[in-house]
Design a protein around this motif. Structure first.
Motif, PDB file in Angstrom:
ATOM      1  N   VAL A  52       0.867  -1.171   0.000  1.00  0.00           N
ATOM      2  CA  VAL A  52       0.000   0.000   0.000  1.00  0.00           C
ATOM      3  C   VAL A  52       0.904   1.221   0.000  1.00  0.00           C
ATOM      4  N   LEU A  53       0.647   2.130  -0.908  1.00  0.00           N
ATOM      5  CA  LEU A  53       1.360   3.405  -0.940  1.00  0.00           C
ATOM      6  C   LEU A  53       0.405   4.479  -0.460  1.00  0.00           C
ATOM      7  N   GLN A  54       0.844   5.261   0.495  1.00  0.00           N
ATOM      8  CA  GLN A  54      -0.009   6.307   1.072  1.00  0.00           C
ATOM      9  C   GLN A  54       0.690   7.654   0.950  1.00  0.00           C
ATOM     10  N   GLU A  55      -0.107   8.650   0.608  1.00  0.00           N
ATOM     11  CA  GLU A  55       0.387  10.027   0.570  1.00  0.00           C
ATOM     12  C   GLU A  55      -0.711  10.915   1.121  1.00  0.00           C
ATOM     13  N   GLY A  56      -0.527  11.360   2.361  1.00  0.00           N
ATOM     14  CA  GLY A  56      -1.594  12.089   3.024  1.00  0.00           C
ATOM     15  C   GLY A  56      -2.778  11.181   3.241  1.00  0.00           C
ATOM     16  N   ASP A  57      -3.957  11.607   2.777  1.00  0.00           N
ATOM     17  CA  ASP A  57      -5.150  10.768   2.937  1.00  0.00           C
ATOM     18  C   ASP A  57      -5.458   9.988   1.655  1.00  0.00           C
ATOM     19  N   TRP A  58      -4.509   9.947   0.728  1.00  0.00           N
ATOM     20  CA  TRP A  58      -4.666   9.231  -0.541  1.00  0.00           C
ATOM     21  C   TRP A  58      -3.882   7.937  -0.493  1.00  0.00           C
ATOM     22  N   THR A  59      -4.493   6.841  -0.938  1.00  0.00           N
ATOM     23  CA  THR A  59      -3.811   5.553  -0.928  1.00  0.00           C
ATOM     24  C   THR A  59      -3.910   4.892  -2.293  1.00  0.00           C
ATOM     25  N   LEU A  60      -2.928   4.043  -2.570  1.00  0.00           N
ATOM     26  CA  LEU A  60      -2.882   3.298  -3.820  1.00  0.00           C
ATOM     27  C   LEU A  60      -2.402   1.889  -3.499  1.00  0.00           C
ATOM     28  N   THR A  61      -3.050   0.889  -4.077  1.00  0.00           N
ATOM     29  CA  THR A  61      -2.669  -0.498  -3.854  1.00  0.00           C
ATOM     30  C   THR A  61      -2.309  -1.152  -5.184  1.00  0.00           C
ATOM     31  N   GLN A  62      -1.803  -2.380  -5.098  1.00  0.00           N
ATOM     32  CA  GLN A  62      -1.413  -3.194  -6.244  1.00  0.00           C
ATOM     33  C   GLN A  62      -0.051  -2.738  -6.800  1.00  0.00           C
ATOM     34  N   ASN A  63       0.844  -3.707  -6.900  1.00  0.00           N
ATOM     35  CA  ASN A  63       2.212  -3.431  -7.344  1.00  0.00           C
ATOM     36  C   ASN A  63       2.266  -2.657  -8.651  1.00  0.00           C
ATOM     37  N   VAL A  64       1.571  -3.130  -9.670  1.00  0.00           N
ATOM     38  CA  VAL A  64       1.687  -2.516 -10.989  1.00  0.00           C
ATOM     39  C   VAL A  64       1.192  -1.078 -10.961  1.00  0.00           C
ATOM     40  N   ALA A  65       0.087  -0.825 -10.272  1.00  0.00           N
ATOM     41  CA  ALA A  65      -0.444   0.532 -10.182  1.00  0.00           C
ATOM     42  C   ALA A  65       0.537   1.451  -9.458  1.00  0.00           C
ATOM     43  N   ILE A  66       1.130   0.959  -8.372  1.00  0.00           N
ATOM     44  CA  ILE A  66       2.091   1.765  -7.621  1.00  0.00           C
ATOM     45  C   ILE A  66       3.321   2.070  -8.467  1.00  0.00           C
ATOM     46  N   LEU A  67       3.807   1.070  -9.186  1.00  0.00           N
ATOM     47  CA  LEU A  67       4.995   1.275 -10.023  1.00  0.00           C
ATOM     48  C   LEU A  67       4.696   2.237 -11.167  1.00  0.00           C
ATOM     49  N   ASP A  68       3.524   2.140 -11.763  1.00  0.00           N
ATOM     50  CA  ASP A  68       3.160   3.091 -12.820  1.00  0.00           C
ATOM     51  C   ASP A  68       3.077   4.511 -12.271  1.00  0.00           C
ATOM     52  N   TYR A  69       2.528   4.651 -11.076  1.00  0.00           N
ATOM     53  CA  TYR A  69       2.431   5.974 -10.463  1.00  0.00           C
ATOM     54  C   TYR A  69       3.818   6.550 -10.208  1.00  0.00           C
ATOM     55  N   LEU A  70       4.702   5.740  -9.660  1.00  0.00           N
ATOM     56  CA  LEU A  70       6.059   6.220  -9.389  1.00  0.00           C
ATOM     57  C   LEU A  70       6.787   6.552 -10.683  1.00  0.00           C
ATOM     58  N   ASN A  71       6.551   5.752 -11.725  1.00  0.00           N
ATOM     59  CA  ASN A  71       7.179   6.031 -13.013  1.00  0.00           C
ATOM     60  C   ASN A  71       6.683   7.358 -13.587  1.00  0.00           C
ATOM     61  N   ASP A  72       5.380   7.609 -13.483  1.00  0.00           N
ATOM     62  CA  ASP A  72       4.825   8.867 -13.991  1.00  0.00           C
ATOM     63  C   ASP A  72       5.303  10.058 -13.176  1.00  0.00           C
ATOM     64  N   ARG A  73       5.427   9.867 -11.879  1.00  0.00           N
ATOM     65  CA  ARG A  73       5.811  10.983 -11.008  1.00  0.00           C
ATOM     66  C   ARG A  73       7.310  11.251 -11.050  1.00  0.00           C
ATOM     67  N   TYR A  74       8.086  10.201 -11.239  1.00  0.00           N
ATOM     68  CA  TYR A  74       9.552  10.345 -11.251  1.00  0.00           C
ATOM     69  C   TYR A  74      10.120   9.710 -12.522  1.00  0.00           C
ATOM     70  N   PRO A  75       9.834  10.279 -13.685  1.00  0.00           N
ATOM     71  CA  PRO A  75      10.277   9.665 -14.944  1.00  0.00           C
ATOM     72  C   PRO A  75      11.796   9.560 -15.059  1.00  0.00           C
ATOM     73  N   GLU A  76      12.495  10.433 -14.356  1.00  0.00           N
ATOM     74  CA  GLU A  76      13.955  10.397 -14.427  1.00  0.00           C
ATOM     75  C   GLU A  76      14.538   9.152 -13.764  1.00  0.00           C
ATOM     76  N   ALA A  77      13.743   8.432 -12.984  1.00  0.00           N
ATOM     77  CA  ALA A  77      14.222   7.212 -12.317  1.00  0.00           C
ATOM     78  C   ALA A  77      14.328   6.040 -13.284  1.00  0.00           C
ATOM     79  N   ASN A  78      13.703   6.147 -14.458  1.00  0.00           N
ATOM     80  CA  ASN A  78      13.772   5.086 -15.477  1.00  0.00           C
ATOM     81  C   ASN A  78      13.378   3.713 -14.905  1.00  0.00           C
ATOM     82  N   ILE A  79      12.263   3.684 -14.209  1.00  0.00           N
ATOM     83  CA  ILE A  79      11.796   2.445 -13.592  1.00  0.00           C
ATOM     84  C   ILE A  79      11.609   1.349 -14.633  1.00  0.00           C
TER      85      ILE A  79
END
Length: 206
Positions: A52-79
């Protein structure tokens, strides 16, 4: 600040590594099997599972969804790697294969009695799941012929298969005929982000 809920050594080790790749400020929160069923955790994820990824009162579950979110938010990480659109799509393909096909087989290996009763039946189910796991990992081994990583460069899909190979070692799965996997395992494990996630989860001691 981002907060990742994980269980030690489980599949959240994948987004845990990705968070280190992003260099974002985050907190990692370890939970136990029992804590997954508490009202507090079920308020975060009614399914009662991690990550589970939490940011404030917002949460996101499921590996693929979390990884896509991190990729979109931090594109320079080249996930998903630094290649072209097709190379990144291949990384997602391997990630989906790990998450949708291979993960469930190991769930059966770890808990073959979840849907049946009887010692003999349980042993048979586990044996068949182990055979299927080897067949699936054979595809990974074949893809590594002539290259160090599944798409030619390290991506988060490789980290997922590293985690799966950790499980394979834990259950003493016979992968003796798959000659590319051990070197792959060691290469992925040597990555700084993987090392940091392992240490934070208490799976690697300095």
């Amino acid at each position: 600040m981002l907060k990742l809920y994980y269980m030690q050594g489980a599949c959240p080790l994948v987004p845990h590594t990705a968070l280190f790749w992003t260099k974002a400020d985050f907190e990692a929160v370890k939970v136990t099997h029992d804590e997954l069923k508490t009202p507090e955790f079920l308020a975060l994820n009614p399914v009662g599972s991690v990550p589970v990824l939490q940011e404030g009162d917002w949460t996101l579950t499921q590996n693929v969804a979390i990884l896509d979110y991190l990729n979109d938010r931090y594109p320079e990480a080249n996930i998903y790697g630094s290649g072209d659109i097709r190379a990144r799509a291949k990384a997602r393909q391997w990630l989906a294969f790990a998450n949708a096909d291979v993960y469930g087989v190991f769930g059966t290996i770890f808990a073959p009695n979840q849907f049946i009763d009887g010692e003999g039946e349980t042993s048979q189910v586990r044996a068949r799941a182990e055979l299927k796991a080897v067949r699936l990992l054979t595809l990974v081994d074949e893809a590594l012929n002539g290259q160090d990583y599944l798409t030619g460069e390290l991506t988060i899909a490789d980290v997922y298969f590293y985690v799966i190979l950790r499980w394979a070692k834990a259950v003493h799965l016979d992968l003796g005929g798959l000659g590319n996997l051990e070197g792959f395992y060691l290469r992925v494990e040597s990555n700084a982000g993987v090392q940091s996630a392992l240490k934070q989860q208490g799976l690697l001691v300095d």
